[in-house]
Design an enzyme around this catalytic site. Structure first.
Site, PDB file in Angstrom:
ATOM      1  N   GLY A  86       0.831  -1.215   0.000  1.00  0.00           N
ATOM      2  CA  GLY A  86       0.000   0.000   0.000  1.00  0.00           C
ATOM      3  C   GLY A  86       0.855   1.251   0.000  1.00  0.00           C
ATOM      4  O   GLY A  86       2.078   1.204   0.100  1.00  0.00           O
ATOM      5  N   GLY A  88       2.604   3.575   1.538  1.00  0.00           N
ATOM      6  CA  GLY A  88       3.171   3.779   2.867  1.00  0.00           C
ATOM      7  C   GLY A  88       3.767   5.166   3.055  1.00  0.00           C
ATOM      8  O   GLY A  88       4.077   5.574   4.169  1.00  0.00           O
ATOM      9  N   ARG A  89       3.937   5.857   1.941  1.00  0.00           N
ATOM     10  CA  ARG A  89       4.480   7.222   2.062  1.00  0.00           C
ATOM     11  C   ARG A  89       3.985   8.066   0.897  1.00  0.00           C
ATOM     12  O   ARG A  89       4.683   8.953   0.410  1.00  0.00           O
ATOM     13  CB  ARG A  89       5.998   7.179   2.046  1.00  0.00           C
ATOM     14  N   LYS A 109       4.497  11.653  -3.411  1.00  0.00           N
ATOM     15  CA  LYS A 109       5.333  10.585  -2.846  1.00  0.00           C
ATOM     16  C   LYS A 109       6.286  11.213  -1.825  1.00  0.00           C
ATOM     17  O   LYS A 109       7.057  12.098  -2.177  1.00  0.00           O
ATOM     18  CB  LYS A 109       6.112   9.925  -3.984  1.00  0.00           C
ATOM     19  N   ASP A 121       9.161   5.649   7.689  1.00  0.00           N
ATOM     20  CA  ASP A 121       8.902   6.993   8.211  1.00  0.00           C
ATOM     21  C   ASP A 121       7.965   7.804   7.325  1.00  0.00           C
ATOM     22  O   ASP A 121       7.634   8.948   7.647  1.00  0.00           O
ATOM     23  CB  ASP A 121      10.226   7.743   8.418  1.00  0.00           C
ATOM     24  N   GLY A 122       7.584   7.235   6.191  1.00  0.00           N
ATOM     25  CA  GLY A 122       6.645   7.937   5.310  1.00  0.00           C
ATOM     26  C   GLY A 122       7.277   9.053   4.492  1.00  0.00           C
ATOM     27  O   GLY A 122       6.575   9.778   3.788  1.00  0.00           O
ATOM     28  N   ARG A 180      -1.898  -1.116 -10.037  1.00  0.00           N
ATOM     29  CA  ARG A 180      -0.736  -1.982 -10.241  1.00  0.00           C
ATOM     30  C   ARG A 180      -1.201  -3.430 -10.243  1.00  0.00           C
ATOM     31  O   ARG A 180      -2.306  -3.729  -9.768  1.00  0.00           O
ATOM     32  CB  ARG A 180       0.246  -1.823  -9.077  1.00  0.00           C
ATOM     33  N   ASP A 249       4.230  -4.824  -7.405  1.00  0.00           N
ATOM     34  CA  ASP A 249       3.631  -3.543  -6.989  1.00  0.00           C
ATOM     35  C   ASP A 249       4.222  -2.388  -7.794  1.00  0.00           C
ATOM     36  O   ASP A 249       3.729  -1.264  -7.705  1.00  0.00           O
ATOM     37  CB  ASP A 249       3.845  -3.301  -5.484  1.00  0.00           C
ATOM     38  N   ASN A 250       5.251  -2.666  -8.570  1.00  0.00           N
ATOM     39  CA  ASN A 250       5.846  -1.627  -9.408  1.00  0.00           C
ATOM     40  C   ASN A 250       5.548  -1.873 -10.882  1.00  0.00           C
ATOM     41  O   ASN A 250       6.278  -1.398 -11.753  1.00  0.00           O
ATOM     42  CB  ASN A 250       7.360  -1.562  -9.179  1.00  0.00           C
TER      43      ASN A 250
HETATM   44  P1  AMP Z   1       8.919   1.244  -3.315  1.00  0.00           P
HETATM   45  O1  AMP Z   1      10.243   0.613  -3.036  1.00  0.00           O
HETATM   46  O2  AMP Z   1       8.969   2.749  -3.314  1.00  0.00           O
HETATM   47  O3  AMP Z   1       8.232   0.699  -4.510  1.00  0.00           O
HETATM   48  O4  AMP Z   1       8.028   0.888  -2.049  1.00  0.00           O
HETATM   49  C1  AMP Z   1       7.635  -0.413  -1.674  1.00  0.00           C
HETATM   50  C2  AMP Z   1       6.699  -0.314  -0.505  1.00  0.00           C
HETATM   51  O5  AMP Z   1       7.358   0.227   0.631  1.00  0.00           O
HETATM   52  C3  AMP Z   1       5.495   0.578  -0.731  1.00  0.00           C
HETATM   53  O6  AMP Z   1       4.420   0.036  -0.012  1.00  0.00           O
HETATM   54  C4  AMP Z   1       5.939   1.881  -0.145  1.00  0.00           C
HETATM   55  O7  AMP Z   1       4.856   2.708   0.237  1.00  0.00           O
HETATM   56  C5  AMP Z   1       6.730   1.410   1.070  1.00  0.00           C
HETATM   57  N1  AMP Z   1       7.746   2.386   1.491  1.00  0.00           N
HETATM   58  C6  AMP Z   1       8.921   2.671   0.885  1.00  0.00           C
HETATM   59  N2  AMP Z   1       9.611   3.610   1.565  1.00  0.00           N
HETATM   60  C7  AMP Z   1       8.858   3.939   2.643  1.00  0.00           C
HETATM   61  C8  AMP Z   1       9.006   4.853   3.723  1.00  0.00           C
HETATM   62  N3  AMP Z   1      10.094   5.616   3.861  1.00  0.00           N
HETATM   63  N4  AMP Z   1       8.009   4.912   4.638  1.00  0.00           N
HETATM   64  C9  AMP Z   1       6.916   4.139   4.536  1.00  0.00           C
HETATM   65  N5  AMP Z   1       6.714   3.278   3.540  1.00  0.00           N
HETATM   66  C10 AMP Z   1       7.661   3.164   2.594  1.00  0.00           C
HETATM   67 MG    MG Z   2       6.693   1.034  -5.536  1.00  0.00          MG
END
Ligand code: AMP
Ligand code: MG
Length: 489
Positions: A86, A88-89, A109, A121-122, A180, A249-250
């Site tokens: 989901g 997350g940030r 983002k 940390d979002g 996605r 998810d990507n």
């Molecule tokens: P990503 O690597 O950006 O495709 O992220 C994969 C998953 O990790 C997704 O659910 C993102 O929302 C979550 N995510 C990545 N970085 C953070 C962060 N700093 N804080 C919270 N969630 C994160």
């Molecule tokens: Mg992603």
């Protein structure tokens, strides 16, 4: 400030997201703004590229009428299933209809924690935000479907990451949608069939509206997603793009490239090229990407089977499998259609596939820069093969290939100068060279945005050679060393 939002996701997909707001940040400041894209979206760029706009585009203030939300999704990460990822940030700020009538998401983002943050940390930091800005815009200029960057906003916070304290930042990005493969997996894994069907109907209405009333719409929707992804992967491979983290998810339903994390462009042609520090087994290596796309599509197919044939799952599996097995042939056809103009080939001679594969075969093991090899081939089209030949350690195999290539031209008798010009429209001279990207990002992180702006400008017109830009067309100097990218975003 009012945005002309028309938020179908919030309106139609209750239960597939969590309404949420961005975190307040101390000092939002726009450091890059895409006025061209703002215009395309029908937004008032002059009004947005302001302190008020910075507060909105960082997620710190919600604009009037917005219903921001965090989307639920799952995903296979490096082959292992995570039932709940989901946003997350990130937040979906809202949807707008662009000047050509297309619905586009505006998404933030790095806008703070959400119920999907798990341990994170979002937040996002400036380097990776600018990388996504730069590479996304470069891909767009190369003609490759991609999410795009509307703005990069620094937040005034300092965020600690692996490599020390970094300026906090938010990327405002625009996408045909943020659906996605992992969005489907979330509801399929929870066996929430009503929501899964709702999601699939929504995706069809949004991306394949002509299928809305088709009795076999779920199967045909799957075919469409496969078709778009096959074409996307062909385009990645032909410019030397390595996504780096092709988790489910990507991977979008729209066929746009999404989530530029540890991505890179190859310089020397090497099918096994891997840049990501965490991809130890080469799962997402350059030449493995089409296979991974098919693997990801198989995961989507699994989700769709109960919709394809609810009364007879075996039949659904058989039908989805039959489509999925066509992936290699579809990919090959897309690839061939896209490599032909790069090689200056018109028409569709059945021998072209071997000829095109032959060019890649002669590059292998020769330390040849992929981008330069294609670009310089245009010189050979006007009888000057030496610039391309000079790229090869041992030019003999290239010379052999060149004879076949020239023989192919004798058949279609196109004007050589026209052929050269057409090839130069298909083969970029400027791509985001890894060392140039790093140089721009590290300068920006230290407060100097000059190199970032220059690089962005160069990459906005990748096919037109301009005097003074030689350094942007050259591979990394040896001193740059082997390139490694990190997920620490
Ligand atoms: P990503 O690597 O950006 O495709 O992220 C994969 C998953 O990790 C997704 O659910 C993102 O929302 C979550 N995510 C990545 N970085 C953070 C962060 N700093 N804080 C919270 N969630 C994160
Ligand atoms: Mg992603």
């Amino acid at each position: 400030m009012r945005f002309p939002f028309d938020n179908t996701y919030a309106r139609d997909l209750d239960g597939l997201y969590v309404p949420w707001e961005g975190a307040k940040v101390p000092g939002p400041e726009i450091v890059a703004f895409n006025h061209g894209l703002a215009g395309e979206l029908g937004l008032d760029g002059a009004a947005l590229d302001t302190p008020e706009g910075a507060a909105i585009l960082s997620g710190s203030t919600a604009p009037a009428g917005a219903h921001p939300l965090a989307m639920a999704y799952a995903g296979h990460q490096f082959g292992g299933f995570s039932p709940q990822l989901g946003d997350g940030r990130a937040l979906l700020l809202g949807e707008v209809i662009d000047q050509s009538g297309k619905r586009r998401d505006i998404h933030l983002k790095g806008s703070g924690r959400t119920p999907f943050s798990r341990g994170g940390d979002g937040k996002a930091v400036l380097g990776p935000v600018l990388r996504e800005f730069l590479i996304g815009e470069a891909m767009h200029a190369l003609g490759i479907p991609t999410t795009r960057a509307l703005a990069a906003v620094t937040t005034g916070e300092t965020i600690v990451r692996q490599d020390g304290p970094q300026p906090g930042a938010v990327l405002a990005r625009v996408a045909a949608s943020h659906l996605r493969v992992g969005t489907f997996q979330y509801f399929a894994a929870r066996r929430e069939m009503d929501k899964l069907r709702q999601l699939a109907d929504y995706a069809i209405a949004r991306h394949d509206p002509d299928l809305t009333r088709a009795p076999d719409r779920y199967l045909r929707f799957f075919e469409r997603v496969q078709d778009r992804q096959a074409d996307l992967l062909a385009q990645w491979v032909l410019v030397g793009f390595v996504h780096g983290v092709m988790n489910t998810d990507n991977m979008t339903i729209s066929g746009e490239t999404i989530d530029y994390g540890p991505c890179a462009f190859i310089d020397i042609y090497d099918p096994n090229a891997v840049f990501s520090s965490i991809d130890h087994h080469g799962r997402y290596a350059y030449a493995n990407q089409p296979k991974i796309a098919q693997w990801n599509l198989a995961r989507l197919a699994e989700c769709l089977v109960p919709l394809i044939a609810p009364e007879d799952l075996d039949r659904g599996v058989a039908q989805a499998t039959e489509v999925l097995e066509r992936f290699p042939a579809i990919y090959q056809e897309k690839w061939l259609n896209r490599v032909r103009p790069k090689l200056g080939l018109t028409g569709d001679d059945p021998a072209d596939l071997d000829l095109a594969n032959g060019f890649f075969a002669v590059m292998e093991g020769q330390q040849v820069d992929l981008t330069r090899a294609f670009r310089r081939l245009a010189d050979a089209a006007v009888g000057q093969p030496d610039s391309a030949r000079a790229l090869f350690l041992d030019p003999a195999p290239f010379d052999g290939w060149l004879e076949h290539w020239q023989a192919r031209f004798d058949a279609d008798r196109a004007d050589p100068a026209q052929r050269m010009a057409a090839m130069n429209r298909a083969n970029p001279i400027y791509i985001p060279r890894n060392h140039k990207v790093e140089e721009a990002l590290s300068a920006a992180t230290n407060g100097d945005f000059g190199p970032f702006r220059t690089l962005l400008e160069v990459l906005a017109d990748p096919f037109t050679e301009r005097p003074g830009l030689e350094a942007f067309a050259a591979p990394a100097p040896d001193s740059f060393g082997p390139y490694t990218t990190f997920c620490g975003t």
